[in-house]
Design a protein around this motif. Structure first.
Motif, PDB file in Angstrom:
ATOM      1  N   ASN A   1      52.552 -30.400  20.423  1.00  0.00           N
ATOM      2  CA  ASN A   1      52.800 -29.101  21.048  1.00  0.00           C
ATOM      3  C   ASN A   1      51.678 -28.711  22.002  1.00  0.00           C
ATOM      4  O   ASN A   1      51.922 -28.105  23.055  1.00  0.00           O
ATOM      5  N   VAL A   2      50.439 -29.062  21.639  1.00  0.00           N
ATOM      6  CA  VAL A   2      49.313 -28.795  22.535  1.00  0.00           C
ATOM      7  C   VAL A   2      49.514 -29.532  23.855  1.00  0.00           C
ATOM      8  O   VAL A   2      49.333 -28.971  24.947  1.00  0.00           O
ATOM      9  N   ALA A   3      49.905 -30.800  23.758  1.00  0.00           N
ATOM     10  CA  ALA A   3      50.149 -31.580  24.967  1.00  0.00           C
ATOM     11  C   ALA A   3      51.310 -31.003  25.760  1.00  0.00           C
ATOM     12  O   ALA A   3      51.242 -30.899  26.989  1.00  0.00           O
TER      13      ALA A   3
ATOM     14  N   VAL B   1      50.482 -31.239  29.677  1.00  0.00           N
ATOM     15  CA  VAL B   1      51.561 -31.734  30.544  1.00  0.00           C
ATOM     16  C   VAL B   1      51.922 -30.714  31.626  1.00  0.00           C
ATOM     17  O   VAL B   1      52.074 -31.088  32.806  1.00  0.00           O
ATOM     18  N   PRO B   2      52.075 -29.419  31.310  1.00  0.00           N
ATOM     19  CA  PRO B   2      52.342 -28.453  32.386  1.00  0.00           C
ATOM     20  C   PRO B   2      51.257 -28.434  33.462  1.00  0.00           C
ATOM     21  O   PRO B   2      51.565 -28.307  34.649  1.00  0.00           O
ATOM     22  N   ALA B   3      49.990 -28.554  33.059  1.00  0.00           N
ATOM     23  CA  ALA B   3      48.904 -28.581  34.047  1.00  0.00           C
ATOM     24  C   ALA B   3      49.046 -29.788  34.970  1.00  0.00           C
ATOM     25  O   ALA B   3      48.883 -29.677  36.193  1.00  0.00           O
ATOM     26  N   LEU B   4      49.373 -30.936  34.398  1.00  0.00           N
ATOM     27  CA  LEU B   4      49.544 -32.155  35.192  1.00  0.00           C
ATOM     28  C   LEU B   4      50.721 -32.014  36.156  1.00  0.00           C
ATOM     29  O   LEU B   4      50.630 -32.381  37.336  1.00  0.00           O
ATOM     30  N   LEU B   5      51.840 -31.479  35.674  1.00  0.00           N
ATOM     31  CA  LEU B   5      53.037 -31.358  36.507  1.00  0.00           C
ATOM     32  C   LEU B   5      52.833 -30.339  37.634  1.00  0.00           C
ATOM     33  O   LEU B   5      53.251 -30.573  38.772  1.00  0.00           O
ATOM     34  N   PHE B   6      52.208 -29.211  37.318  1.00  0.00           N
ATOM     35  CA  PHE B   6      51.987 -28.193  38.358  1.00  0.00           C
ATOM     36  C   PHE B   6      51.073 -28.743  39.451  1.00  0.00           C
ATOM     37  O   PHE B   6      51.352 -28.590  40.649  1.00  0.00           O
ATOM     38  N   ARG B   7      49.984 -29.377  39.060  1.00  0.00           N
ATOM     39  CA  ARG B   7      49.051 -29.909  40.051  1.00  0.00           C
ATOM     40  C   ARG B   7      49.719 -30.972  40.920  1.00  0.00           C
ATOM     41  O   ARG B   7      49.512 -31.021  42.133  1.00  0.00           O
ATOM     42  N   THR B   8      50.545 -31.817  40.295  1.00  0.00           N
ATOM     43  CA  THR B   8      51.206 -32.881  41.045  1.00  0.00           C
ATOM     44  C   THR B   8      52.175 -32.311  42.077  1.00  0.00           C
ATOM     45  O   THR B   8      52.150 -32.690  43.252  1.00  0.00           O
ATOM     46  N   THR B   9      53.050 -31.397  41.630  1.00  0.00           N
ATOM     47  CA  THR B   9      54.057 -30.857  42.547  1.00  0.00           C
ATOM     48  C   THR B   9      53.443 -29.965  43.615  1.00  0.00           C
ATOM     49  O   THR B   9      53.946 -29.897  44.736  1.00  0.00           O
ATOM     50  N   ALA B  10      52.352 -29.294  43.292  1.00  0.00           N
ATOM     51  CA  ALA B  10      51.714 -28.415  44.276  1.00  0.00           C
ATOM     52  C   ALA B  10      51.035 -29.203  45.383  1.00  0.00           C
ATOM     53  O   ALA B  10      50.789 -28.667  46.472  1.00  0.00           O
ATOM     54  N   ARG B  11      50.744 -30.495  45.143  1.00  0.00           N
ATOM     55  CA  ARG B  11      49.994 -31.289  46.107  1.00  0.00           C
ATOM     56  C   ARG B  11      50.846 -32.339  46.828  1.00  0.00           C
ATOM     57  O   ARG B  11      50.361 -33.019  47.718  1.00  0.00           O
ATOM     58  N   VAL B  12      52.118 -32.477  46.431  1.00  0.00           N
ATOM     59  CA  VAL B  12      52.969 -33.503  47.049  1.00  0.00           C
ATOM     60  C   VAL B  12      53.238 -33.153  48.511  1.00  0.00           C
ATOM     61  O   VAL B  12      53.576 -32.019  48.848  1.00  0.00           O
ATOM     62  N   GLU B  13      53.093 -34.143  49.395  1.00  0.00           N
ATOM     63  CA  GLU B  13      53.416 -33.968  50.809  1.00  0.00           C
ATOM     64  C   GLU B  13      54.801 -34.564  51.061  1.00  0.00           C
ATOM     65  O   GLU B  13      54.961 -35.754  51.343  1.00  0.00           O
TER      66      GLU B  13
END
Length: 329
Positions: A46-48, A53-65
């Motif tokens: 649940n911690v993950a 996981v949300p932190a990883l997904l947000f950072r990835t989608t916010a930086r995609v060109e």
């Protein structure tokens, strides 16, 4: 297969073994067979699922060109992946697997399609294809989790909404509204939507926020690997192996075959074709286990599939690499 990849696979198995030893020794407490919050593996999962996981997904989608994405290469990979995902989901529903739990079809679908693109995929792409191949691999990775997890979340939430509505006079509009709400307000989909909105506004990530998100995102890999071992210690190996071996075969053999076939039909050749085929041939990723634990479904089978596919990749990866060497340039 290069020694770099072999060493990475060995490191993954050692991390899993450490998690198994910790679980076996019950250093974090005993597992609650009833599935309450006292189960340490479930707490860490649940911690993950709610933080890392949300932190990883947000950072990835916010930086995609998105403007610079190689859409032909992405189509050659994601069309077979999502096609197999939906086909397996539909097949399991047709076979009545949902009777054992509404989330069963979705969990089996993610086990057969979600690859270990980071721990195994990155060193494989870098060691075999160099910087050019790694750049293609990272581009596909940027859309990997958000596409598969978003589709499966929508499917499983629809199944759960349908299950909850059985025996109750719920209209179609109410059912769809509940499904949409539970799909969007979700620890996987919500950060993806937020990241896409942030990206569309062209705001860019402040340095401090980017550092925090990167720090949280890096915790996903070690936590997930040790969780696999802990789950093995608490749940044990599954009693029936037919389903597990079928999912492993679909991941290591069927999926890369589909990607290779479509890639050739689309005219993809050379390094881009080789990179996406090897990406499809990767073993099952640890996010599949987190997804299973989120919905408390098929956890033992998913854990076994992750371990067995990782071991099987040692045998199948050289075969795919040898085949790709004979493909037209």
């Amino acid at each position: 297969m290069s020694w770099i990849v072999f060493h990475k696979l060995l490191a993954i198995l050692i991390a899993v073994a450490i998690g198994w030893f910790v679980g076996r020794m019950r250093w974090l407490g005993g597992a609650d067979a009833g599935g309450s919050g006292g189960d340490p593996a479930r707490v860490l999962s649940n911690v993950a699922f709610y933080i890392f996981v949300p932190a990883l997904l947000f950072r990835t989608t916010a930086r995609v060109e998105f403007a610079s994405l190689p859409w032909l290469t992405l189509t050659a990979f994601f069309a077979p992946v999502l096609g197999l995902l939906v086909a397996l989901y539909a097949l399991q529903r047709w076979r009545g697997a949902a009777a054992a739990g509404a989330a069963v079809p979705s969990v089996q679908a993610i086990t057969a399609t979600f690859g270990n693109t980071l721990q195994v995929g990155v060193p494989l792409a870098a060691g075999v294809f160099g910087e050019a191949g790694l750049a293609i691999h990272i581009t596909v990775v940027s859309l990997h989790a958000l596409s598969i997890l978003t589709v499966l979340t929508a499917l499983v939430e629809l199944d759960l909404a349908r299950e909850r509505s059985q025996g109750q006079p719920t209209g179609l509009g109410s059912l769809l509204a509940n499904t949409v709400r539970n799909t969007v307000i979700h620890p996987v989909v919500l950060p993806v939507v937020a990241g896409l909105c942030w990206n569309a506004l062209g705001l860019g990530l402040p340095a401090v926020l980017d550092e925090v998100l990167q720090m949280l995102g890096t915790a996903v890999v070690p936590l997930c690997l040790t969780l696999i071992g802990m789950s093995l210690a608490y749940l044990g190996w599954p009693q029936r192996w037919t389903s597990v071996l079928g999912l492993v075969a679909a991941k290591l053999l069927v999926l890369p075959s589909l990607v290779l076939g479509l890639g050739l039909l689309l005219g993809l050749r050379g390094m881009p074709l080789a990179v996406v085929v090897m990406m499809a041939a990767l073993p099952t990723g640890s996010n599949a286990l987190i997804f299973a634990q989120r919905y408390r479904c098929q956890e033992g089978e998913t854990t076994a599939a992750v371990v067995v596919s990782t071991l099987g990749f040692v045998l199948t990866a050289p075969l795919w690499l040898a085949l790709l060497q004979h493909m037209p340039a």
